[in-house]
Every structure is written in C-alpha cells, then in structure tokens.
Design a protein around this motif. Structure first.
Motif, short mmCIF file in Angstrom:
data_model
loop_
_atom_site.label_atom_id
_atom_site.label_comp_id
_atom_site.label_asym_id
_atom_site.label_seq_id
_atom_site.Cartn_x
_atom_site.Cartn_y
_atom_site.Cartn_z
N THR A 47 0.83 -1.20 0.00
CA THR A 47 0.00 0.00 0.00
C THR A 47 0.87 1.25 0.00
O THR A 47 0.59 2.22 -0.71
N ARG A 48 1.93 1.23 0.79
CA ARG A 48 2.82 2.39 0.85
C ARG A 48 3.47 2.66 -0.50
O ARG A 48 3.56 3.80 -0.95
N VAL A 49 3.93 1.60 -1.16
CA VAL A 49 4.59 1.77 -2.46
C VAL A 49 3.62 2.35 -3.49
O VAL A 49 3.96 3.28 -4.23
N ILE A 50 2.40 1.82 -3.52
CA ILE A 50 1.42 2.34 -4.47
C ILE A 50 1.07 3.79 -4.15
O ILE A 50 0.97 4.64 -5.04
N THR A 51 0.90 4.09 -2.86
CA THR A 51 0.57 5.45 -2.45
C THR A 51 1.68 6.43 -2.83
O THR A 51 1.41 7.50 -3.39
N GLN A 52 2.92 6.05 -2.54
CA GLN A 52 4.02 6.95 -2.88
C GLN A 52 4.24 7.04 -4.39
O GLN A 52 4.68 8.07 -4.90
N ARG A 53 3.90 5.99 -5.09
CA ARG A 53 3.96 6.05 -6.56
C ARG A 53 2.97 7.09 -7.10
O ARG A 53 3.30 7.87 -7.99
N ILE A 54 1.76 7.08 -6.55
CA ILE A 54 0.76 8.06 -6.97
C ILE A 54 1.26 9.47 -6.69
O ILE A 54 1.19 10.36 -7.56
N CYS A 55 1.78 9.70 -5.49
CA CYS A 55 2.28 11.02 -5.12
C CYS A 55 3.47 11.43 -6.01
O CYS A 55 3.60 12.60 -6.40
N THR A 74 -11.01 -3.82 -0.83
CA THR A 74 -11.98 -3.42 0.19
C THR A 74 -12.16 -1.91 0.21
O THR A 74 -11.25 -1.15 -0.16
N ASN A 75 -13.32 -1.47 0.67
CA ASN A 75 -13.58 -0.04 0.81
C ASN A 75 -12.64 0.58 1.84
O ASN A 75 -12.20 1.73 1.69
N LYS A 76 -12.34 -0.17 2.89
CA LYS A 76 -11.44 0.33 3.92
C LYS A 76 -10.06 0.64 3.34
O LYS A 76 -9.47 1.69 3.63
N ALA A 77 -9.55 -0.27 2.52
CA ALA A 77 -8.24 -0.06 1.90
C ALA A 77 -8.27 1.14 0.96
O ALA A 77 -7.30 1.91 0.87
N ALA A 78 -9.38 1.31 0.24
CA ALA A 78 -9.50 2.44 -0.68
C ALA A 78 -9.49 3.76 0.08
O ALA A 78 -8.80 4.71 -0.31
N GLY A 95 -10.13 14.57 -8.19
CA GLY A 95 -10.07 13.90 -9.49
C GLY A 95 -9.43 12.54 -9.45
O GLY A 95 -9.57 11.75 -10.39
N LEU A 96 -8.70 12.23 -8.39
CA LEU A 96 -8.06 10.93 -8.24
C LEU A 96 -9.12 9.86 -7.95
O LEU A 96 -9.99 10.06 -7.11
N THR A 97 -9.03 8.73 -8.63
CA THR A 97 -9.97 7.64 -8.42
C THR A 97 -9.29 6.51 -7.67
O THR A 97 -8.37 5.88 -8.18
N VAL A 98 -9.75 6.26 -6.45
CA VAL A 98 -9.31 5.13 -5.65
C VAL A 98 -10.57 4.40 -5.21
O VAL A 98 -11.40 4.97 -4.51
#
Length: 216
Positions: A47-55, A74-78, A95-98
């Motif tokens: 999750t951290r890698v994906i989040t930092q990739r987005i940023c 899961t909705n919680k993860a989103a 505008g970001l879709t998660v």
C-alpha cells in the motif's frame, strides 16, 4: 517484474517520495514506461509503495489526478489509500480515483455502459445489482419454470459453478458437455442468464465481466 517481501522501513515524508525505500521499492515508485508487475507478500509495504507512486506521479511528473486509477479489494483499503495520498501531498487530491474493483466497475457501467445493449439485449445503465439473496431467489424461480427441484442441484452449488464459469469467461455454450449433469447445469446457467437480462440485472461477477467487455 519486481519482488519484495520485507518489513517496512521508517517513513520519510520529504517530497521525493522514494526516501526510506529499498532499491526495488524505489524502482516501483519511480517506474514510468510500460506496465510493471510487483509480487509482494504481507507486510512488504504494498500500500505504501502504491501510495508513494501516486504522489510521485502527481508531484514530480505533473500527472493529472484524473488520469490515475488505483483499485483495491476493500472499501477500507480504498479510503486508507486516498487519505494517505492527501496527507503526503498536504492537501486533498481532487479527481483521483481510488476504489474497489466492483465499485469502479459500477461507476464505469453507469456512466458509459450503453454499448453493452448490443451484446446483452435490454441492458441499460440503470441496471440492478443482485446480491447473494437476490441470486438465490432468481435461481429458485428459474428452477420452478424448468420444473426441477433443488435435489437436482443445490442453489448454492449451482451459483458457485456459475460464478466459476464466469470467472473463466465461459458462457453457457462454452462449457463442455461430458455428462447429463453437465447438460442440466448448462440449461440452468443459460436460464439464469436469461432471467438476469430480463430483469436488467447484474450479479457481482457480471460487474467485472461487463466492464471487460465494455472496454474491449
């Protein structure tokens, strides 16, 4: 393809978004050209890698938020991922879709699903979504019309087989007929699909399949 399976290092909040990561994680965050597959176990900072990739895309490459899609199970993860992005960027990212796979599919089908009427007669964007109880009720009516009982094939067993077939993208006509039981199942599957279409309804497997077909 990258593989990593180690514990998370401490987070460094500087805006480079790669500090504090190991080599493979940095490569995943900064990768730009073409697809990238990451295989990672529990506790390996997926999750951290994906989040930092987005940023990283938003801050260093000026990627438009509306062009970024992240899907979770899961909705919680989103919610957690979207909150993390906002915290790291220092402000909400509009505008970001998660979203979960299913909720994203629903959003896409509701907005752009009209062409599906060509391959699924009667389909409209105001389709109904059937949960487990709805599916059982529908199958019960199918059995009644076919003059068969649950002794032939339990409702849950039939729905499990239908779900498995759909996961393999097998329509009723694609299923090999190796026994009388197979022929009976195909008849049930076909009648179930017809009943769904008549009700302008989709089960949870359909949400994924119809989206794939729409994109195709």
């Amino acid at each position: 393809m990258l593989k990593f399976g180690w514990t998370c290092p401490p987070h460094d909040s500087r805006m480079d978004f790669v500090s504090g990561l190991n080599e493979q994680q940095r490569a995943a965050v900064s990768h730009l050209e073409g697809p990238l597959l990451i295989l990672a176990g529990a506790g390996s900072c997926k999750t951290r890698v994906i989040t930092q990739r987005i940023c990283h895309l938003l801050h260093h490459h000026q990627g438009p938020a509306s062009a970024i899609l992240a899907v979770t199970f899961t909705n919680k993860a989103a919610r957690e991922m979207k909150d993390r992005v906002a915290k790291m960027m220092g402000e909400p990212v509009y505008g970001l879709t998660v979203a979960t796979f299913h909720s994203f599919c629903v959003r896409l089908l509701r907005s752009y699903g009209d062409p599906l009427s060509e391959i699924r007669p009667g389909f409209t964007r105001s389709f109904n979504i059937y949960d487990d109880d709805d599916q059982v009720a529908l199958l019960r009516s199918v059995y009644k019309e076919m003059s068969i009982t649950e002794e032939t094939l339990k409702y849950r067993s039939a729905l499990s087989r239908i779900s498995h077939a759909k996961s393999l993208r097998l329509d009723p006509g694609d299923i090999p007929l190796k026994s009388p039981a197979d022929r009976r199942f195909v008849q049930i599957y076909e009648a179930y699909e017809q009943a769904l279409a008549k009700a302008n309804a989709a089960d949870f497997d359909d949400l994924l399949i119809l989206t794939v077909r729409l994109l195709s």
